[in-house]
Scaffold this active site. Structure first.
Site, PDB file in Angstrom:
ATOM      1  N   SER A 106       3.173   6.258   4.792  1.00 57.41           N
ATOM      2  CA  SER A 106       3.010   4.811   4.858  1.00 57.41           C
ATOM      3  C   SER A 106       3.194   4.301   6.294  1.00 57.41           C
ATOM      4  O   SER A 106       2.534   4.789   7.196  1.00 57.41           O
ATOM      5  CB  SER A 106       3.980   4.153   3.873  1.00 57.41           C
ATOM      6  OG  SER A 106       3.709   2.789   3.782  1.00 57.41           O
ATOM      7  N   ASP A 252      -1.680  -0.193   1.748  1.00 60.33           N
ATOM      8  CA  ASP A 252      -1.178  -0.928   0.581  1.00 60.33           C
ATOM      9  C   ASP A 252      -0.520  -2.245   0.986  1.00 60.33           C
ATOM     10  O   ASP A 252      -0.270  -3.096   0.145  1.00 60.33           O
ATOM     11  CB  ASP A 252      -0.257  -0.069  -0.310  1.00 60.33           C
ATOM     12  CG  ASP A 252       0.940   0.505   0.411  1.00 60.33           C
ATOM     13  OD1 ASP A 252       1.033   0.348   1.644  1.00 60.33           O
ATOM     14  OD2 ASP A 252       1.786   1.121  -0.265  1.00 60.33           O
TER      15      ASP A 252
HETATM   16 MG    MG Z   1       2.124   1.648   2.864  1.00 55.60          MG
END
Ligand code: MG
Length: 458
Positions: A106, A252
Site C-alpha cells: 500500500s 484504494d
Molecule cells: Mg492502499
C-alpha cells in the site's frame, strides 16, 4: 533495518530482501491455499484464487512465489498481473473464486512489500480466520498434492476493463462528461494510473497525468498526504484544472486537491462521496471510530445516520453489508460503495466526487465550504498493554460525562468534539485522535489526555 515481519488480519508486510523473501511468500501461499482447500474431497479439483500485484518491482517475484505455493497444495491461480487492490476484490467475485491475494505494501515506503489476503466475499479475513491461516503458516500445516493434482496458473488481463464498467454503472457518465472536467492525476508510479485514466476518459475528462508509469519507483513518498503532494498542487494551479486526484500505490485511497491547488485533506474524500450518496438516497452510512464527524453532519442533514466501527477496512465493510449501507469508508481517503465492492476504491471515490460536482455545478472548494470544517489532531506515543489500559481507565473517569464507544479502545463523544484512544494491533503504541470545531476546543481535550498520560506513565 532489523524489522520484524508483520503478520496481521489483513496479511503480511515486510522488507524485501530482509524478512520478506520468495521462500516466505511461497509458504504463505501454501498456508492460505491449504486453509481454503479445507476439506475439499480428494480427487476434486481445488478452489481458485485471484492473484494481483501493485507496481513494486518485487511484485512479480512475490506473486510468482505465492502462486507456486497455491498450486503446490492443489489451488488454481488466476494471475491478474499488475492491478489495483480493489481490482482484485472485483475479479475474485467475478470468477467466483474462494479467495484473493494482492502483493502490495500500500502506502508504505519503497523497501516494503506485502501480501494481502481476501476471502470469497472480497473482504479481508475476520480475526479468527486470520489466526487460523497464521497458525498454518507458522506450523507449516500444508496439504501438498502430487504432480497431477497441482494447481495451474491462468493469466487474465480483464481487471481494469471490468472494474471501470462497474464504477461507471453507479454514476451518470453523460452528466459528468458534459462538464468536460480537467483533472490532474498523480498515481505515484503505482498500479492506479492505467485504470484511472481509462475511467476518466469514459467520463469525458481531460487528464494531465503525473507519475503515471507503473514502475514501482515512486516519484515521491507514496502516502497521499499534504507533505507528499506539493507537485500535484502546483500542477493543478498551472494547468487551471478543476480538481487534482492522488492515489496511493495500490489505488484504494484517494486524496483531493481543489481547483485552487489546495490539498483539502483526506477526510473530505469520504465526506464528499457521502454528500453525493445522500443527495439522491437516504439510509445508513458506516465509518470507523477515527473518522471525522463530517460524515455524520452530511448524513444527518439528509435524515440518515452513521454506524461507527473499529478501525480496519474489513470492520467497516462488514458493518456496511450487515446494514445495507449506501456509503462507507475511512477518513484516510478510503471510500466503499457496495454496488462496486466491499473494498476501498479510489476509482469509486473519483467517480462519486465528479458526479457531485457535475450535478451541483459547484467547485470542490465550494462543496468543501458547504460541508464545513473541523480541527483534527492525530498523534501516537509508546505504551505497553498495561499502560494503555491505565490511560483508558483514567480517561473514562475524567470524561465521565461523554458518550463512550468501547469497541476499539475508547471513543469519547462530546457536543463540540470527540477523542479516540486506541492501541495499535502491530506495535506497543497508543494512538490518539481528537477532533473539535476549532483548535482551541481540540487543545483542551489534547491537554487533558496528555496530563492523564503523564500521570499514568510516570
Ligand atoms: Mg492502499
Amino acid at each position: 533495518m532489523a524489522e520484524e515481519l508483520i503478520i496481521s488480519v489483513s496479511g503480511m508486510r515486510g522488507i524485501v530482501g530482509e524478512n520478506l523473501t520468495p521462500a516466505i511468500a511461497a509458504e504463505y501461499g501454501c498456508a492460505f491455499g491449504s486453509f481454503l482447500k479445507g476439506d475439499t474431497d480428494a480427487g476434486e479439483r481445488g478452489p481458485s484464487v485471484c492473484v494481483g500485484r501493485d507496481s513494486r518491482v518485487s511484485g512479480q517475484m512475490l506473486a510468482s512465489a505465492v502462486m507456486a505455493g497455491l498450486c503446490s497444495v492443489g489451488v488454481e491461480a488466476i494471475d491478474l498481473g499488475l492491478v489495483t487492490t480493489p481490482g482484485v476484490g472485483i475479479m475474485l467475485r467475478h470468477f467466483g473464486c474462494r479467495g484473493g491475494v494482492i502483493i502490495t505494501a500500500s502506502h508504505n515506503p519503497l523497501p516494503y512489500n506485502g501480501i494481502k489476503l481476501l476471502l470469497d466475499n472480497g473482504m479481508a479475513p475476520p480475526p479468527e480466520t486470520a489466526a487460523q491461516i497464521r497458525r498454518r503458516f507458522f506450523d507449516k500445516q500444508f496439504s501438498f498434492v502430487g504432480s497431477p493434482q497441482c494447481g495451474r496458473v491462468a493469466v487474465n488481463s480483464e481487471t481494469d476493463q471490468i472494474h471501470v464498467k462497474k464504477v461507471l454503472a453507479v454514476v451518470q457518465s453523460q452528466q459528468i462528461a458534459r462538464r468536460r472536467y480537467k483533472i490532474v492525476l498523480d498515481s505515484v508510479n503505482g498500479a492506479g494510473a492505467p485504470v484511472a485514466k481509462r475511467l476518466l476518459a469514459e467520463l469525458g475528462c481531460e487528464v494531465v497525468a503525473l507519475n503515471d508509469e507503473p514502475t514501482g519507483l515512486f516519484a515521491h513518498e507514496p502516502e497521499p498526504t499534504a507533505a507528499n503532494l506539493g507537485g500535484l498542487c502546483e500542477r493543478v494551479r498551472q494547468a487551471g484544472a478543476d480538481v487534482g486526484f492522488a492515489q496511493d500505490p495500490d489505488a484504494d485511497r484517494l486524496a483531493i486537491v481543489d481547483e485552487n491547488g489546495l490539498y483539502i485533506g483526506e477526510e473530505y474524500t469520504l465526506a464528499l462521496a457521502a454528500k453525493h450518496a445522500y443527495s439522491s438516497r437516504t439510509g445508513t452510512a458506516a465509518a470507523n471510530l477515527s473518522t471525522s464527524r463530517m460524515i455524520d453532519d452530511v448524513a444527518k442533514a439528509a435524515g440518515g445516520r452513521v454506524i461507527r466501527t473499529p478501525v480496519g477496512e474489513a470492520n467497516v465493510a462488514g458493518a456496511m453489508l450487515a446494514n445495507d449501507c449506501i456509503i462507507g469508508g475511512e477518513g484516510n481517503g478510503g471510500v466503499i460503495d457496495l454496488r462496486v465492492g466491499p473494498i476501498r476504491d479510489s476509482l469509486v471515490a473519483m467517480a462519486l466526487v465528479l458526479q457531485l460536482m457535475a450535478q451541483t455545478g459547484q467547485t470542490v472548494s465550494q462543496l468543501v465550504r458547504q460541508i464545513g470544517s473541523y480541527y483534527m489532531h492525530k498523534d501516537k506515543f509508546a505504551a505497553d498493554a498495561g499502560q494503555a489500559e491505565r490511560i483508558i481507565a483514567r480517561t473514562k473517569q475524567r470524561f465521565a460525562g461523554a458518550a463512550m464507544d468501547t469497541s476499539d479502545g475508547c471513543r469519547f463523544d462530546f457536543d463540540d468534539g470527540w477523542v479516540h484512544l486506541r492501541t495499535s494491533n502491530t506495535e506497543p503504541v497508543m494512538r490518539i485522535i481528537v477532533e473539535a470545531r476549532d483548535e482551541a476546543a481540540a487543545r483542551r481535550y489534547i491537554d487533558a489526555v496528555s496530563e492523564i498520560r503523564e500521570s499514568a506513565l510516570g
